[in-house]
Enzyme design. Structure first.
Site, PDB file in Angstrom:
ATOM      1  N   CYS A   1     -51.270 -25.487  59.440  1.00 27.61           N
ATOM      2  CA  CYS A   1     -50.323 -24.885  60.363  1.00 27.61           C
ATOM      3  C   CYS A   1     -50.971 -23.714  61.095  1.00 27.61           C
ATOM      4  O   CYS A   1     -51.632 -22.879  60.493  1.00 27.61           O
ATOM      5  CB  CYS A   1     -49.039 -24.390  59.696  1.00 27.61           C
ATOM      6  SG  CYS A   1     -48.109 -25.669  58.871  1.00 27.61           S
TER       7      CYS A   1
ATOM      8  N   ARG B   1     -55.501 -26.737  63.197  1.00 31.62           N
ATOM      9  CA  ARG B   1     -54.946 -26.442  61.876  1.00 31.62           C
ATOM     10  C   ARG B   1     -53.814 -27.398  61.487  1.00 31.62           C
ATOM     11  O   ARG B   1     -53.355 -27.391  60.340  1.00 31.62           O
ATOM     12  CB  ARG B   1     -54.421 -25.004  61.826  1.00 31.62           C
ATOM     13  CG  ARG B   1     -55.483 -23.978  62.128  1.00 31.62           C
ATOM     14  CD  ARG B   1     -54.907 -22.589  62.055  1.00 31.62           C
ATOM     15  NE  ARG B   1     -54.646 -22.211  60.686  1.00 31.62           N
ATOM     16  CZ  ARG B   1     -55.469 -21.484  59.949  1.00 31.62           C
ATOM     17  NH1 ARG B   1     -56.610 -21.071  60.440  1.00 31.62           N
ATOM     18  NH2 ARG B   1     -55.159 -21.172  58.710  1.00 31.62           N
TER      19      ARG B   1
ATOM     20  N   TRP C   1     -48.769 -28.824  60.106  1.00 31.60           N
ATOM     21  CA  TRP C   1     -49.295 -29.865  59.214  1.00 31.60           C
ATOM     22  C   TRP C   1     -48.205 -30.056  58.165  1.00 31.60           C
ATOM     23  O   TRP C   1     -47.908 -29.146  57.392  1.00 31.60           O
ATOM     24  CB  TRP C   1     -50.600 -29.415  58.565  1.00 31.60           C
ATOM     25  CG  TRP C   1     -51.251 -30.498  57.760  1.00 31.60           C
ATOM     26  CD1 TRP C   1     -52.024 -31.513  58.235  1.00 31.60           C
ATOM     27  CD2 TRP C   1     -51.192 -30.665  56.338  1.00 31.60           C
ATOM     28  NE1 TRP C   1     -52.448 -32.309  57.193  1.00 31.60           N
ATOM     29  CE2 TRP C   1     -51.956 -31.816  56.022  1.00 31.60           C
ATOM     30  CE3 TRP C   1     -50.569 -29.972  55.301  1.00 31.60           C
ATOM     31  CZ2 TRP C   1     -52.105 -32.282  54.717  1.00 31.60           C
ATOM     32  CZ3 TRP C   1     -50.720 -30.433  54.003  1.00 31.60           C
ATOM     33  CH2 TRP C   1     -51.484 -31.574  53.721  1.00 31.60           C
TER      34      TRP C   1
ATOM     35  N   ASN D   1     -46.145 -20.952  57.556  1.00 29.87           N
ATOM     36  CA  ASN D   1     -47.294 -21.723  57.066  1.00 29.87           C
ATOM     37  C   ASN D   1     -47.331 -21.529  55.556  1.00 29.87           C
ATOM     38  O   ASN D   1     -47.269 -20.396  55.085  1.00 29.87           O
ATOM     39  CB  ASN D   1     -48.580 -21.164  57.701  1.00 29.87           C
ATOM     40  CG  ASN D   1     -49.827 -21.749  57.070  1.00 29.87           C
ATOM     41  OD1 ASN D   1     -49.783 -22.802  56.439  1.00 29.87           O
ATOM     42  ND2 ASN D   1     -50.944 -21.064  57.233  1.00 29.87           N
ATOM     43  N   GLY D   2     -47.398 -22.625  54.804  1.00 29.35           N
ATOM     44  CA  GLY D   2     -47.462 -22.501  53.345  1.00 29.35           C
ATOM     45  C   GLY D   2     -46.387 -23.333  52.687  1.00 29.35           C
ATOM     46  O   GLY D   2     -45.829 -24.249  53.302  1.00 29.35           O
TER      47      GLY D   2
ATOM     48  N   GLU E   1     -71.169 -37.514  51.588  1.00 31.20           N
ATOM     49  CA  GLU E   1     -70.738 -36.876  52.840  1.00 31.20           C
ATOM     50  C   GLU E   1     -70.692 -37.908  53.979  1.00 31.20           C
ATOM     51  O   GLU E   1     -69.776 -37.903  54.797  1.00 31.20           O
ATOM     52  CB  GLU E   1     -71.680 -35.707  53.180  1.00 31.20           C
ATOM     53  CG  GLU E   1     -71.476 -35.058  54.540  1.00 31.20           C
ATOM     54  CD  GLU E   1     -70.100 -34.444  54.762  1.00 31.20           C
ATOM     55  OE1 GLU E   1     -69.276 -34.417  53.827  1.00 31.20           O
ATOM     56  OE2 GLU E   1     -69.832 -34.026  55.901  1.00 31.20           O
TER      57      GLU E   1
ATOM     58  N   LYS F   1     -67.279 -38.722  56.081  1.00 26.00           N
ATOM     59  CA  LYS F   1     -67.164 -38.644  57.546  1.00 26.00           C
ATOM     60  C   LYS F   1     -66.556 -39.933  58.099  1.00 26.00           C
ATOM     61  O   LYS F   1     -65.717 -39.904  58.985  1.00 26.00           O
ATOM     62  CB  LYS F   1     -68.523 -38.391  58.208  1.00 26.00           C
ATOM     63  CG  LYS F   1     -69.086 -37.013  58.060  1.00 26.00           C
ATOM     64  CD  LYS F   1     -68.403 -35.921  58.866  1.00 26.00           C
ATOM     65  CE  LYS F   1     -67.296 -35.222  58.161  1.00 26.00           C
ATOM     66  NZ  LYS F   1     -67.516 -34.261  57.138  1.00 26.00           N
TER      67      LYS F   1
ATOM     68  N   GLU G   1     -62.801 -40.168  57.232  1.00 26.54           N
ATOM     69  CA  GLU G   1     -61.989 -39.221  58.002  1.00 26.54           C
ATOM     70  C   GLU G   1     -61.868 -39.601  59.460  1.00 26.54           C
ATOM     71  O   GLU G   1     -60.803 -39.497  60.054  1.00 26.54           O
ATOM     72  CB  GLU G   1     -62.655 -37.841  57.987  1.00 26.54           C
ATOM     73  CG  GLU G   1     -62.594 -37.109  56.706  1.00 26.54           C
ATOM     74  CD  GLU G   1     -63.322 -35.787  56.844  1.00 26.54           C
ATOM     75  OE1 GLU G   1     -62.656 -34.759  56.741  1.00 26.54           O
ATOM     76  OE2 GLU G   1     -64.553 -35.782  57.032  1.00 26.54           O
TER      77      GLU G   1
ATOM     78  N   HIS H   1     -74.221 -50.322  37.379  1.00 25.23           N
ATOM     79  CA  HIS H   1     -73.283 -50.111  36.271  1.00 25.23           C
ATOM     80  C   HIS H   1     -71.854 -50.494  36.650  1.00 25.23           C
ATOM     81  O   HIS H   1     -70.918 -50.121  35.957  1.00 25.23           O
ATOM     82  CB  HIS H   1     -73.349 -48.656  35.798  1.00 25.23           C
ATOM     83  CG  HIS H   1     -74.700 -48.284  35.264  1.00 25.23           C
ATOM     84  ND1 HIS H   1     -75.159 -48.712  34.038  1.00 25.23           N
ATOM     85  CD2 HIS H   1     -75.716 -47.571  35.809  1.00 25.23           C
ATOM     86  CE1 HIS H   1     -76.382 -48.258  33.834  1.00 25.23           C
ATOM     87  NE2 HIS H   1     -76.748 -47.569  34.903  1.00 25.23           N
TER      88      HIS H   1
ATOM     89  N   LYS I   1     -57.396 -28.561  59.442  1.00 23.37           N
ATOM     90  CA  LYS I   1     -58.684 -27.899  59.230  1.00 23.37           C
ATOM     91  C   LYS I   1     -58.679 -26.974  58.025  1.00 23.37           C
ATOM     92  O   LYS I   1     -59.610 -26.947  57.257  1.00 23.37           O
ATOM     93  CB  LYS I   1     -59.025 -27.115  60.497  1.00 23.37           C
ATOM     94  CG  LYS I   1     -60.365 -26.434  60.471  1.00 23.37           C
ATOM     95  CD  LYS I   1     -61.460 -27.414  60.767  1.00 23.37           C
ATOM     96  CE  LYS I   1     -62.829 -26.824  60.662  1.00 23.37           C
ATOM     97  NZ  LYS I   1     -63.823 -27.868  60.399  1.00 23.37           N
TER      98      LYS I   1
HETATM   99  C1  F6R Z   1     -64.281 -32.685  55.636  1.00 21.41           C
HETATM  100  C2  F6R Z   1     -63.740 -31.339  55.576  1.00 21.41           C
HETATM  101  C3  F6R Z   1     -63.057 -30.945  54.324  1.00 21.41           C
HETATM  102  C4  F6R Z   1     -63.376 -29.475  53.995  1.00 21.41           C
HETATM  103  C5  F6R Z   1     -62.531 -29.011  52.790  1.00 21.41           C
HETATM  104  C6  F6R Z   1     -62.864 -27.588  52.406  1.00 21.41           C
HETATM  105  O1  F6R Z   1     -64.880 -32.959  56.869  1.00 21.41           O
HETATM  106  O2  F6R Z   1     -63.817 -30.589  56.515  1.00 21.41           O
HETATM  107  O3  F6R Z   1     -63.361 -31.774  53.268  1.00 21.41           O
HETATM  108  O4  F6R Z   1     -64.743 -29.366  53.721  1.00 21.41           O
HETATM  109  O5  F6R Z   1     -61.183 -29.107  53.102  1.00 21.41           O
HETATM  110  O6  F6R Z   1     -62.615 -26.713  53.450  1.00 21.41           O
HETATM  111  P1  F6R Z   1     -63.271 -25.283  53.468  1.00 21.41           P
HETATM  112  O7  F6R Z   1     -64.740 -25.451  53.593  1.00 21.41           O
HETATM  113  O8  F6R Z   1     -62.671 -24.599  54.661  1.00 21.41           O
HETATM  114  O9  F6R Z   1     -62.900 -24.615  52.183  1.00 21.41           O
END
Ligand code: F6R
Length: 630
Positions: A2, A35, A83, A109-110, A499, A503, A506, A522, A625
């Site tokens: 948010c 956000r 969000w 937010n929260g 990773e 990606k 996501e 395994h 984010k």
């Molecule tokens: C993936 C991504 C998330 C963040 C995770 C932690 O692309 O961005 O997996 O890495 O939510 O976020 P931070 O680094 O802000 O604590």
């Protein structure tokens, strides 16, 4: 999660004052949309009444609504981009929520954890709720306190006092912003465990979830502490605790350029940020060592004697940041010989972990606001551990609550999926590892100098990969119909594989898994069938302990079962060609540093594939984010 914006301007035409609240708030929401983008809404006070508009979906939907049904000009307003937590992403559940017969508007937010009992209490008093949100409960509570407990008397401290009383009743994590028709030139906000920053203007003041909410207007920002209330007017900013006692925030200067949060000619923030990576690594390295190769991490203000006594490191992080932590583990254990665990923050404190004053907690967070990580850091501090934060966001909560911080200098990361922050986090973790090795005498100065020299060459090597991205982009586009992609790696290639898979999940909503290549036999090898695409991160064949031959065997195992293998290998590794349908070469680099290079083609692949499917790579579905709920 948010995004929140608040604004109060002046009506007497002073310098800078008198912006229309609608424009300021919408601009802030545009910058904060990363956000959350389930809905957006705005409320202003004008002519003694509150006017609001809200709409599910992206901010563009709200803008269309505002064009169809404009809001009056105003100097006071609040805005929200959501969000969803409580209640689906509908118009009804969008913020702002109103109370006190439409005279009060509130955004949040929260998560209000005791919303159910408060709701019951308010329903018994006759409140009829329109939405499924906990936010509407907070709005109703605030309205009830203002109207019924305080008699609607603005003179008795008005909305600020009502906010204090409301916050005393609320449990959970929240940032709340409220406006009231009785006090047309005031925005009142409260914060517990969720982010909120004040922007100081001239004849106008601002509130934002982070500084991007007002970066177009001022660079002067004030950090708020926990459990604080802030009341802004055009001329004043007053901070108290939840009981009305005066409190202080910490002013700081925002040193990033708003242009760095623009797309810079790229079609998406994600593509721009992938291309920012040479600079993100460079900036994170800059100024952190002298010409003799001595690490000078001046900002890391933990007593060196304490760091020498550390007998265990626990890295706490989530998602991509946790994968950066896994890379860090290989480097720190190798260079410093300190046992290092990496744990997902949300698992950590619920398993009675063994933490004491000789434990060093290294949290890694791009945003510095991830609630899971914040709570884990707090827990570790309570157990007596020393805490160091690796963070990309100046003034955010996790570094503020940690004993020390090593900032990454990736610049603002706007695309929701992390790219450049990941490379910067790995770089900072290497610096921390080398610093500990220097302090504890695990490495000769010359060795540290050599590793730093290798790190110094990374930005140009990343640039080289970016300059030759067409081949991997083409592959990404050609695989738009793939249903599942697997990623294999060993040693530091393992977190890179995970990773790469993250990606793809996501951005392209494709099933993807990252495995330790040795683990495949395994069980997971049962997934391989004819035509299954498998990316393999192949280690350098150079060096005595190279795992190259082992990984080549793993490639053969999957090829024997029909997999299409796509290989990321080091330049000069001709042998691997025989086992791959496609090979992407990365420049030679020492094994431990290779993740800074091998990750990049995987990011480009996911971006190209998702773009070919027509997806919004900056704002993937269901994500936000900054994950500020547990
Ligand atoms: C993936 C991504 C998330 C963040 C995770 C932690 O692309 O961005 O997996 O890495 O939510 O976020 P931070 O680094 O802000 O604590």
């Amino acid at each position: 999660m948010c995004g929140i914006v608040g604004y109060v301007g002046h009506s007497d035409g002073r310098v800078n004052a008198g912006h229309n609240a609608l424009g300021v708030v919408l601009e802030g929401l545009r910058r904060l949309e990363y956000r959350g983008y389930d809905s957006a809404g705005i409320a202003v006070v004008a002519d003694g009444t509150i006017s609001s508009r809200k709409k599910s979906g992206k901010l563009s939907n709200l803008i269309a609504e505002l064009e169809a049904s404009p809001l009056p000009e105003s100097l006071t307003g609040i805005g929200h981009t959501r969000w969803a937590t409580h209640g689906g992403p509908t118009d009804q559940n969008a913020h702002p929520h109103l109370s006190d017969e439409g005279k009060l508007a509130l955004i949040h937010n929260g998560i209000i954890e005791n919303f159910a009992e408060l709701k019951l209490e308010l329903v018994r008093k006759g409140v009829v709720f329109q939405s499924e949100t906990d936010t509407e409960v907070a709005a109703a509570l605030l309205g009830d306190i203002y109207r019924n407990q305080m008699g609607g008397d603005a003179a008795k401290g008005g909305l600020t006092r009502a906010m204090e009383l409301a916050c005393q009743r609320l449990e959970g994590a929240f940032t709340l912003l409220a406006i009231h028709a009785d006090q047309p030139d005031v925005v009142v906000a409260a914060r517990r465990n969720s982010p909120l920053v004040v922007g100081l203007g001239e004849g106008e003041n601002f509130l934002g979830s982070d500084v991007s909410g007002f970066i177009d207007y001022t660079r002067r920002a004030v950090e708020l502490g926990q459990d604080q209330i802030v009341t802004i007017t055009a001329d004043a900013v007053e901070i108290t605790d939840f009981y009305g006692a005066p409190a202080e925030g910490k002013e700081y200067h925002v040193n990033w350029d708003p242009a760095s949060a623009e797309k810079g000619g790229f079609p998406s923030f994600m593509e721009k940020e992938i291309h920012d990576q040479p600079d993100a690594v460079l900036q994170t390295l800059l100024g952190r060592s002298d010409i003799h190769g001595n690490l000078t991490l001046d900002e890391l203000r933990v007593d060196p004697e304490l760091l020498k006594s550390v007998d265990k490191i626990i890295v706490l992080a989530c998602g991509t940041s946790a994968y950066a932590g896994q890379v860090a583990k290989y480097a720190i254990e190798h260079w410093c010989r300190i046992p290092t665990e990496v744990e997902l923050s949300h698992e950590f404190r619920y398993r009675d972990p063994i933490v004491d004053e000789n434990t060093l907690i290294v949290s890694i967070s791009q945003s510095g606001e991830t609630m899971d990580t914040l709570m884990a850091v707090r827990y570790a501090k309570e157990q007596g551990a020393k805490t160091v934060s690796i963070c990309n966001t100046n003034g955010s909560t996790i570094p503020r609550e940690s004993d020390a911080v090593l900032y990454t200098h990736a610049g603002p990361e706007i695309a929701v999926a992390s790219t450049k922050a990941f490379l910067a986090q790995i770089t900072a973790a290497y610096l921390l590892g080398l610093y500990l090795a220097q302090l504890r005498g695990n490495k000769f100065q010359g060795e540290i100098k050599d590793i730093l020299a290798d790190l110094g060459k990374i930005p140009a090597k990343v640039q080289h990969i970016l300059d030759n991205e067409d081949q991997i982009k083409e592959l990404g586009r050609s695989m738009a119909d793939a249903k599942s992609v697997l990623f294999l790696g060993r040693h530091v290639g393992f977190p890179v594989a995970m990773e790469g898979a993250l990606k793809l999940k996501e951005l392209a909503y494709i099933h993807a898994e990252g495995f330790a290549a040795g683990e495949l036999k395994h069980g997971p090898i049962a997934l391989i069938e004819e035509g299954q695409p498998v990316f393999v991160v192949v280690p350098s064949p150079r060096g005595r302990n190279s795992l190259h031959a082992k990984v080549v065997s793993n490639i053969q195992e999957v090829r024997a079962r029909g997999a299409r293998t796509i290989v990321i290998a080091e330049e000069g590794d001709e042998a691997v060609k025989a086992y791959a349908e496609h090979v992407f070469y990365i420049p030679e680099t020492p094994t431990l540093l290779a993740p800074l290079l091998t990750t990049v083609p995987l990011q480009i692949f996911a971006l190209a594939l998702a773009s070919a499917k027509g997806y919004d790579v900056d704002q993937p579905r269901n994500l936000a984010k900054s994950v500020t709920v547990e």
